[in-house]
Scaffold this motif. Structure first.
Motif, PDB file in Angstrom:
ATOM      1  N   GLU A  23       0.827  -1.209   0.000  1.00  0.00           N
ATOM      2  CA  GLU A  23       0.000   0.000   0.000  1.00  0.00           C
ATOM      3  C   GLU A  23       0.862   1.262   0.000  1.00  0.00           C
ATOM      4  N   ASP A  24       1.978   1.233   0.730  1.00  0.00           N
ATOM      5  CA  ASP A  24       2.891   2.379   0.728  1.00  0.00           C
ATOM      6  C   ASP A  24       3.453   2.622  -0.666  1.00  0.00           C
ATOM      7  N   LEU A  25       3.826   1.541  -1.348  1.00  0.00           N
ATOM      8  CA  LEU A  25       4.383   1.683  -2.699  1.00  0.00           C
ATOM      9  C   LEU A  25       3.352   2.322  -3.629  1.00  0.00           C
ATOM     10  N   LYS A  26       2.121   1.846  -3.573  1.00  0.00           N
ATOM     11  CA  LYS A  26       1.071   2.416  -4.429  1.00  0.00           C
ATOM     12  C   LYS A  26       0.856   3.896  -4.130  1.00  0.00           C
ATOM     13  N   LYS A  27       0.762   4.214  -2.849  1.00  0.00           N
ATOM     14  CA  LYS A  27       0.487   5.606  -2.477  1.00  0.00           C
ATOM     15  C   LYS A  27       1.641   6.534  -2.868  1.00  0.00           C
ATOM     16  N   LEU A  28       2.855   6.112  -2.611  1.00  0.00           N
ATOM     17  CA  LEU A  28       3.999   6.967  -2.920  1.00  0.00           C
ATOM     18  C   LEU A  28       4.109   7.248  -4.416  1.00  0.00           C
ATOM     19  N   VAL A  29       3.920   6.214  -5.235  1.00  0.00           N
ATOM     20  CA  VAL A  29       4.059   6.404  -6.684  1.00  0.00           C
ATOM     21  C   VAL A  29       2.887   7.203  -7.240  1.00  0.00           C
ATOM     22  N   THR A  30       1.662   6.832  -6.881  1.00  0.00           N
ATOM     23  CA  THR A  30       0.502   7.544  -7.433  1.00  0.00           C
ATOM     24  C   THR A  30       0.453   8.985  -6.951  1.00  0.00           C
ATOM     25  N   ASP A  31       0.795   9.226  -5.684  1.00  0.00           N
ATOM     26  CA  ASP A  31       0.818  10.613  -5.192  1.00  0.00           C
ATOM     27  C   ASP A  31       1.838  11.447  -5.947  1.00  0.00           C
ATOM     28  N   ALA A  32       3.013  10.854  -6.194  1.00  0.00           N
ATOM     29  CA  ALA A  32       4.059  11.591  -6.911  1.00  0.00           C
ATOM     30  C   ALA A  32       3.624  11.906  -8.337  1.00  0.00           C
ATOM     31  N   ILE A 113       4.613  31.554 -16.163  1.00  0.00           N
ATOM     32  CA  ILE A 113       5.496  30.393 -16.256  1.00  0.00           C
ATOM     33  C   ILE A 113       4.816  29.341 -17.126  1.00  0.00           C
ATOM     34  N   GLU A 114       5.470  28.978 -18.197  1.00  0.00           N
ATOM     35  CA  GLU A 114       4.943  27.960 -19.098  1.00  0.00           C
ATOM     36  C   GLU A 114       5.904  26.784 -19.134  1.00  0.00           C
ATOM     37  N   ARG A 115       5.375  25.632 -18.794  1.00  0.00           N
ATOM     38  CA  ARG A 115       6.206  24.424 -18.808  1.00  0.00           C
ATOM     39  C   ARG A 115       5.629  23.465 -19.834  1.00  0.00           C
ATOM     40  N   PRO A 116       6.417  23.025 -20.770  1.00  0.00           N
ATOM     41  CA  PRO A 116       5.905  22.055 -21.745  1.00  0.00           C
ATOM     42  C   PRO A 116       5.653  20.705 -21.069  1.00  0.00           C
ATOM     43  N   GLY A 117       4.728  19.952 -21.615  1.00  0.00           N
ATOM     44  CA  GLY A 117       4.447  18.631 -21.057  1.00  0.00           C
ATOM     45  C   GLY A 117       5.649  17.712 -21.187  1.00  0.00           C
ATOM     46  N   ARG A 118       5.914  16.935 -20.145  1.00  0.00           N
ATOM     47  CA  ARG A 118       7.068  16.031 -20.157  1.00  0.00           C
ATOM     48  C   ARG A 118       6.644  14.620 -20.521  1.00  0.00           C
ATOM     49  N   GLU A 119       7.566  13.869 -21.060  1.00  0.00           N
ATOM     50  CA  GLU A 119       7.312  12.462 -21.347  1.00  0.00           C
ATOM     51  C   GLU A 119       7.130  11.710 -20.022  1.00  0.00           C
ATOM     52  N   THR A 120       6.098  10.892 -19.962  1.00  0.00           N
ATOM     53  CA  THR A 120       5.823  10.147 -18.735  1.00  0.00           C
ATOM     54  C   THR A 120       6.979   9.229 -18.377  1.00  0.00           C
ATOM     55  N   LEU A 121       7.609   8.642 -19.396  1.00  0.00           N
ATOM     56  CA  LEU A 121       8.740   7.747 -19.157  1.00  0.00           C
ATOM     57  C   LEU A 121       9.863   8.487 -18.424  1.00  0.00           C
ATOM     58  N   ASP A 122      10.107   9.739 -18.825  1.00  0.00           N
ATOM     59  CA  ASP A 122      11.164  10.513 -18.168  1.00  0.00           C
ATOM     60  C   ASP A 122      10.800  10.825 -16.716  1.00  0.00           C
ATOM     61  N   VAL A 123       9.530  11.136 -16.489  1.00  0.00           N
ATOM     62  CA  VAL A 123       9.085  11.448 -15.129  1.00  0.00           C
ATOM     63  C   VAL A 123       9.204  10.209 -14.245  1.00  0.00           C
ATOM     64  N   LEU A 124       8.815   9.050 -14.764  1.00  0.00           N
ATOM     65  CA  LEU A 124       8.932   7.812 -13.992  1.00  0.00           C
ATOM     66  C   LEU A 124      10.395   7.509 -13.669  1.00  0.00           C
ATOM     67  N   ALA A 125      11.263   7.716 -14.632  1.00  0.00           N
ATOM     68  CA  ALA A 125      12.685   7.459 -14.405  1.00  0.00           C
ATOM     69  C   ALA A 125      13.266   8.385 -13.351  1.00  0.00           C
ATOM     70  N   GLU A 126      12.631   9.520 -13.162  1.00  0.00           N
ATOM     71  CA  GLU A 126      13.092  10.489 -12.166  1.00  0.00           C
ATOM     72  C   GLU A 126      12.560  10.165 -10.770  1.00  0.00           C
ATOM     73  N   LEU A 127      11.258   9.804 -10.689  1.00  0.00           N
ATOM     74  CA  LEU A 127      10.656   9.654  -9.353  1.00  0.00           C
ATOM     75  C   LEU A 127      10.817   8.262  -8.750  1.00  0.00           C
ATOM     76  N   LEU A 128      10.853   7.201  -9.569  1.00  0.00           N
ATOM     77  CA  LEU A 128      10.914   5.846  -9.004  1.00  0.00           C
ATOM     78  C   LEU A 128      12.189   5.599  -8.184  1.00  0.00           C
ATOM     79  N   PRO A 129      13.365   6.008  -8.658  1.00  0.00           N
ATOM     80  CA  PRO A 129      14.557   5.773  -7.821  1.00  0.00           C
ATOM     81  C   PRO A 129      14.477   6.470  -6.472  1.00  0.00           C
TER      82      PRO A 129
END
Length: 713
Positions: A23-32, A113-129
């Motif tokens: 449950e912690d893993l699910k919450k941490l990843v989905t919240d991020a 402030i305008e931020r272009p949309g990021r690739e989900t793969l890049d975001v996952l590679a950043e937050l999962l570690p």
């Protein structure tokens, strides 16, 4: 839409940690993900003894572009404010900001402030570690040569592999590119350690879960529980036996196996002379096995159910034989404890309790038993118990703590005492009280109903509560090391569910006097007692009130009504508090009750303003003659108040709370008419003062029932 599959495979994860970790893993990843603007359709986490897994369905392939307007300081603001704005907005200079004019606040800076949309793969590679590195295990370890390095990965057990893939169902998903602790994410996992130890290539969740099944791993813990439970029931039924179900043990065993195989073992029927509870505790605690009953009977059978993690070639014969040897040895120990304990009477064990410290500031267990016995004897007549039996039961209630059986299995305290008491011929109520004085130990636990059990249970809990309040060891926040909340809730349930009339302050004071005398060797003065029980802040009565709120809230009562009743003096008869709250809640659900409360609030607000303005309290009785010469609505209210107040007071005195509410309901119409037809702030000072005194009389009449100022609405 694309899905995420994440698996973190390690050495064996303790069963007690698995479900929470998933449950912690699910919450941490989905919240991020949500925090970064990535919404998803669904997520589910899984756990086995060797892996945590997460599947998130319906993630976008790319995040949406973000446009944010951030208001900055005024033009001409100090340099520090300007630099802080530039840094937070990510601007190089004020030339990149806009200047906006506000008619009221002048000219100020605005950053777009305008931020272009990021690739989900890049975001996952950043937050999962980061999530993996900071995962909140209750206990974690480092391993290998890298463990000595600063920032080395900590995991519950050595992490062995990571699977992380992301992509749509119709295409080959990509590996999320990251590594943690020298382990790179990939597409390779492994099945059952012994039944299918080879590597498995997986791409997406559906392939993954099917591949694990083929490799003898059931990923879903609830499905493993279901397999164990149904196979155990079927195997028991086939042998003419019934399974003794145990949800806690089932949850634990499902966390010990990835491929459950249910087997049955047996033991010598001679061991059935041991109490059934001791047999169950022995087999449960040492072998994580389930006991069996003879079909249609409460008697245990000389057999047990074990759950293996292996599909053995011999059908599990060797595994069963090994478990039988251990069970036989454990039951032999239990039989020795049982026979040894039976040879010593409970009262002969009491001297040992004089050498066991209950708490360094509260004396020994022996001293505490003496206090509990004296208090139980005093409480006995009030709960319909024989004082001598209550005192005897309290004397023996803790004796089993020094028996061999309870020393080995602490969870059997009380229960073994009851059995030893029965063997030595104690009265049935004494035997019951030895077991039941600990109850209730939780919200679903039954409450003792035998009068002797009630007397001892109340004495035990009151001594505990008063003692820890005396030494100022109260619960704080979520910390309650001495289970004082449970003790207070136990007192409340025993009193209310048995319909008992007890003045808590009187009996708490009895416990207090004995405690002070035992701890300090001095007599206590009653003047010191309010510090513990009925002073304003942090006192024991307020603690009972808080626990009563918890209890009544579960019954559907309003917490503000409990506050309104407890605000009256002398509210320490819990049963009467509950009945008063019930009557008040029923009254306030009627139109008369709602309108009277509104009238009370209006009167109270007027009085508060006038009392603050004039620096005086309008707490005298109104002049009835002056009221009689006033407006018709004024005369009507004065007459109604006199009659309702008297009737309500009489009803309260006879504990007819519904009758008191009916008396107050007669005030609804005259109060409404008074506020509609009468001007309180009359030009005549005497008339004005008398009308304020009438409002105070309304306030005083309601206080016979409750403090209406505490009621919301």
């Amino acid at each position: 839409m694309p899905d995420l599959l994440l698996e973190l495979r390690s050495e064996e994860i303790p069963a007690r940690m698995q479900r929470r970790a998933a449950e912690d893993l699910k919450k941490l990843v989905t919240d991020a993900l949500v925090e970064r603007g990535f919404l998803y359709e669904g997520a589910k986490a899984f756990s086995t003894p060797r892996r945590l897994a997460l599947h998130i369905a319906g993630l976008p392939a790319r995040g949406e572009a973000v446009r944010e307007e951030r208001r900055g300081p005024r033009v001409g603001a100090p340099e520090a404010a300007v630099q802080g704005f530039l840094k937070s907005a990510g601007l190089a200079s004020l030339d990149e900001a806009q200047r906006i004019t506000d008619p009221k606040k002048g000219e100020f800076y605005l950053a777009v402030i305008e931020r272009p949309g990021r690739e989900t793969l890049d975001v996952l590679a950043e937050l999962l570690p980061e999530i993996i590195k900071s995962f909140p295990w209750p206990k974690a370890m480092r391993w290998g040569a890298a463990s000595a390095q600063p920032g080395a990965l900590r995991w519950v057990r050595p992490l062995q592999s990571i699977v992380a893939t992301f992509g749509p169902e119709t295409e080959t998903p990509e590996v999320v590119p990251f590594e943690v602790g020298g382990i790179a994410a990939g597409t390779v996992t492994y099945g059952h350690r012994f039944l299918a130890p080879g590597p498995i290539e997986v791409r997406r969740f559906d392939d993954y879960i099917q591949a694990l099944e083929r490799a003898k791993v059931i990923l879903d813990a609830d499905r493993r529980k279901d397999v164990i439970l149904h196979d155990a029931r079927d195997l028991a039924f086939a042998r003419g036996l019934d399974l003794v179900e145990d949800e806690g043990l089932l949850e634990e065993v499902a966390g010990l196996v990835e491929w459950p195989v249910v087997l049955m073992g047996s033991f010598d029927a001679a061991f059935l002379d041991i109490p059934a509870e001791a047999i169950r505790a022995t087999i449960r605690a040492n072998q994580k096995c389930f006991v069996l009953r003879k079909s249609g009977s409460e008697d245990l059978a000389p057999a047990f159910i074990l759950v293996s993690n292996l599909l053995a070639s011999d059908g599990g014969q060797a595994i069963t034989a090994g478990n039988e040897r251990v069970v036989r040895a454990r039951l032999s120990d239990a039989k020795f404890f049982w026979e040894t304990d039976k040879a010593i009477r409970l009262e002969d064990r009491l001297p040992k309790l004089d050498n066991i410290v209950f708490h360094e500031k509260l004396g020994t267990q022996g001293e505490r038993i003496a206090r509990i016995a004296a208090l139980a004897k005093e409480l006995a007549p009030l709960v319909g118990a024989d004082p001598a039996l209550a005192e005897r039961a309290a004397r023996l209630a803790k004796a089993d703590l020094v028996t061999e059986m309870v020393g080995e299995f602490p969870e059997l305290q009380g229960l073994m005492g009851r059995k030893y008491a029965a063997l030595q011929g104690e009265h049935e109520s004494v035997c019951a009280a030895i077991e039941e004085h600990y109850k209730p130990v939780g919200p679903s636990d039954r409450v003792p109903s035998d009068p002797v059990s009630i007397a001892v249970a109340l004495a035990d809990k009151l001594d505990t509560l008063v003692g820890f309040w005396f030494i100022n060891e109260k619960p704080t926040g979520s910390k309650d090391p001495y289970a004082l909340r449970r003790a207070a809730l136990g007192v409340i349930r025993i009193v209310i569910e048995n319909g008992l009339r007890l003045k808590l302050s009187e009996h708490a004071f009895d416990a207090y006097k004995r405690l002070v005398s035992a701890v300090t060797g001095e007599e206590t003065e009653s003047a010191a007692f309010p510090r513990i029980f009925n002073s304003s802040d942090g006192n024991l009565l307020a603690f009972f009130a808080d626990r009563l709120k918890v209890y009544l809230r579960d019954q559907g009562a309003r917490h503000d009504l409990i506050d309104a009743v407890f605000a009256l003096p002398g509210q320490d008869d819990l049963l009467m508090v509950v009945r008063r709250v019930e009557a008040l809640q029923a009254f306030l659900e009627t139109e008369d009750g709602k309108n009277l409360l509104a009238g009370y609030k209006r009167a109270s607000n007027i009085l508060r303003i006038e009392e603050k303005k004039g620096g005086r309290a309008y707490d005298a009785l109104p002049d009835s003659a002056l009221a009689a010469s006033g407006e018709p609505a004024e005369r009507a209210l004065a007459e109604a108040l006199a009659g309702a107040a008297a009737t309500a007071s009489q009803a309260i005195a006879s504990e007819d709370f519904a009758g008191a509410m009916r008396a107050l309901s007669t005030l609804r119409a005259p109060v409404d008419a008074f506020f509609q037809d009468v001007t309180v702030n009359a030009p005549d000072p005497k008339l004005r003062e008398n009308r304020l005194l009438l409002l105070n009389a309304l306030r005083a009449a309601t206080r016979a029932v409750a403090d209406f100022s505490k009621i919301e609405g």
